[in-house]
Structure formats: C-alpha cells, structure tokens
Design a protein around this motif. Structure first.
Motif, PDB file in Angstrom:
ATOM      1  N   GLN A  28     -20.538  54.281  11.474  1.00 29.59           N
ATOM      2  CA  GLN A  28     -21.083  54.326  12.808  1.00 29.59           C
ATOM      3  C   GLN A  28     -20.014  54.802  13.776  1.00 29.59           C
ATOM      4  O   GLN A  28     -18.615  54.754  13.469  1.00 29.59           O
TER       5      GLN A  28
ATOM      6  N   GLU B 277     -29.034  56.963  14.032  1.00 26.37           N
ATOM      7  CA  GLU B 277     -27.737  56.781  14.797  1.00 26.37           C
ATOM      8  C   GLU B 277     -26.539  56.419  13.993  1.00 26.37           C
ATOM      9  O   GLU B 277     -25.352  56.761  14.362  1.00 26.37           O
TER      10      GLU B 277
ATOM     11  N   THR C 208     -23.784  56.527  10.819  1.00 21.23           N
ATOM     12  CA  THR C 208     -23.334  57.856  10.159  1.00 21.23           C
ATOM     13  C   THR C 208     -23.168  57.442   8.515  1.00 21.23           C
ATOM     14  O   THR C 208     -22.368  58.060   7.810  1.00 21.23           O
TER      15      THR C 208
ATOM     16  N   SER D 149     -23.322  57.517   4.789  1.00 21.86           N
ATOM     17  CA  SER D 149     -23.320  58.608   3.941  1.00 21.86           C
ATOM     18  C   SER D 149     -24.499  58.803   3.133  1.00 21.86           C
ATOM     19  O   SER D 149     -25.377  57.736   3.088  1.00 21.86           O
TER      20      SER D 149
END
Length: 345
Positions: A22, A244, A246, A248
């Motif tokens: 994040q 929102e 990140t 993977s």
C-alpha cells in the motif's frame, strides 16, 4: 474514551499500515470514510516518503497515521550471511540466479533523527511504532509537534512498558495478526496470545485506550472487540484486495484461494517472525529457521528468488503477509469497506 475522540476522527478504526502492499491511496480512502488511514514508512526512501507526505497533505485535511519501525540494526555477520546464501544455493541454481550479483543490505530502516527532520514540517497528527519506541529524545521531539503516539504490544509486559514511556494509546496485537509481530521485550513466541485473550488483559492492566488488532476482518469482529473494552480496532488484511492497495497479482490470487486458510509465523523472509500464507519456501525450510540472518538482513538474499518466481506466476518465495482471518477480504473500495466494517447498528 474511544480513539475517535482521541484522534478527532468519525470512526474508531485504524487501517493497519502494511508495508509493501500500500501507499497513500489506501490511507486517503480510509480517511475519507472517517477512519484513521495509515502510511507504512519503513521501506520508503527519503524521496518516496516526502512524495507520499505531500500526497497525504494534498489529499485530506483529516488526521492520518505514519508508521515506523524501531528495531536496532544488527551488526552484519559475514559468516551467517554466507551460510544463509549457501542454504539458498539450490534455489538460485533452479532459477539460474548468480548469487555473486546479489547485494546485501537491510531493506528496512528504523525511525531516526534524519527521518524526524524530514517529516517535522508536515506535522503528522499521529505516529505509530512497531518493535517498541524510538529513543527518549526522538520520542520527545515527536510529541513536541503535538502528534499522538501509538505502539504495538503483544504482551501485558510490553503494554506496561509503553505506558510508562508516555504513549497515548496501545495497539494490542493478537497472534492472529498478519505481518510482523510487534514483540520487542523478548523473542519467545510462546508468550504470544490471541487478540481476544490479550485485549482484556491489557485493558485491565493499563489506563490507556487500547486498540484491538489481529483477526478482525468484519463488523462482527469489530463489535466483539468493542464489547471486550477496546477503544477502537485496527484492521489490515481485509483491505488487501481493495483496488487502492498495491497487493501484487500473485498475492491477490493467494488471498482468494483455499491456501489463505493456512498461515504461519515465519522468520524466513526478513529475520523476524511475521504471519503469512504458507508457501513452498516455508514448507521446505520450516517456517522458523535458526539460520536466518537477523532482521532485516535476511531480505536481500530472498529478493531475486521472489522476483524470478513471481515472473513465472508462482508464490514460492513471496512473503504473503496476511492474518488468520481472510473472510473479510473483499474486492471493494476501501472507503466503502471501512463504512461496512463500522456499520454496527
């Protein structure tokens, strides 16, 4: 007092800082919903941290939390590092990786005077720490800005230690929690207990607001924590599938698979116990391995293996951090998820 009162937010919920999955986008979404969004800072370079701070200040006028590690950097042990890389040699050969080209380094930095210099101009409303607290002079400097200070406790003893040093609230991190254990007064994992065993003990032992963390992924869990005396909750894993975040693609796939039902504490990826989904590396080397270099020196030797495996769509060497309860993980906007978690009526 609830943490809504303490931090001047609408909802007594902190989004757990989750390094590597994040940035400010997730924190801002939670802030918009009325919770306390958090930015994990331990893996950010000074330039990245400054960029994220500008994004936070531009994106909200509501309180947010910056999270830092407080570990003591170990002295490098060349013999241990060599033995560790020798243990990894079969994996390097499997992926055609030349270990001679792998740099060594920590990958995670503790809170320092240089970091304080960088963030002071932004006057962060809340700072949270993992693995204890910074030195007394640094802590006093942070508090002089008017910032509220939090830290994680995994035992009653750690909670009392934090209270004695002037924190404003304590995060009771139960054994179910994903990511790194915040333990700092010892390394005996048998001292670690579940959230709903730890929470009432810390509530009884201290005068401070206590925030429940670990295994809370839906509104029923939130209600249970508040009923046991929590002044608020900290939720992490439930946000891992939000757009929102990140997280993977391979990590997202693992979270949506049956594999997410089997997590374990492991020191293989960083050198400190952290909870994640069991994968090949953990099964073959044992989740807790005494030969792993001290935190955070184990990280660099694993990085190229993780990269090579992920390119093949595999999670063999990926630290799939998450808590024991993934039932609340939803592909839902973080703002909407926050409101759903706190719909307690």
């Amino acid at each position: 007092m609830t943490i809504a009162d303490l931090f001047s937010i609408a909802l007594p919920l902190i989004q757990a800082p989750m390094a590597g999955v994040q940035g400010s986008a997730l924190a801002l979404a939670v802030c918009r919903a009325g919770g306390l969004g958090s930015l994990p800072c331990a893996m950010l370079s000074p330039a990245q941290l400054e960029q994220e701070l500008h994004a936070l200040r531009a994106g909200t006028d509501r309180p947010f939390n910056l999270n830092f590690f407080c570990h003591r950097p170990p002295n490098p042990d060349p013999a241990q590092e060599a033995a560790w890389r020798e243990a990894l040699a079969p994996y390097y050969a499997e992926f055609a990786i030349d270990p001679a080209g792998i740099p060594s380094g920590p990958g995670r930095a503790p809170f320092s005077a240089d970091i304080a210099d960088l963030i002071e101009a932004f006057r962060p409303p809340v700072l949270s720490f993992h693995f204890g607290l910074p030195d007394a002079d640094l802590l006093a400097r942070v508090k002089s800005w008017g910032a509220k200070v939090l830290s994680s406790a995994t035992t009653v003893e750690e909670a009392l230690w934090l209270e004695a040093r002037g924190v404003d609230a304590i995060i009771a991190q139960g054994l179910e929690a994903g990511g790194h254990r915040g333990m700092f007064l010892g390394d005996d994992l048998s001292t670690q207990t579940g959230t709903f065993a730890l929470l009432p003990r810390i509530v009884q032992a201290t005068r401070l607001p206590v925030i429940a963390a670990g295994g809370i992924a839906d509104r029923q869990g939130v209600k249970a924590a508040l009923a046991l005396g929590a002044a608020g909750v900290q939720v992490g894993s439930a946000y891992l599938l939000c757009p929102e975040a990140t997280t993977s693609p391979v990590h997202r796939a693992a979270l949506k698979s049956p594999a997410a039902g089997h997590t374990a504490l492991t020191n293989l990826f960083t050198g400190r116990p952290a909870r994640g989904i069991v994968n090949r590396f953990m099964r073959e080397r044992g989740p807790i391995n005494p030969f792993t270099p001290a935190f955070p020196l184990a990280t660099s030797a694993i990085a190229p293996l993780r990269s090579a495996a992920e390119k093949a769509g595999r999670t063999d060497f990926t630290h799939l951090w998450c808590g024991q309860n993934t039932l609340g993980c939803k592909e839902l906007g973080a703002e909407e998820l926050t409101r759903e978690l706190m719909a307690l009526d």
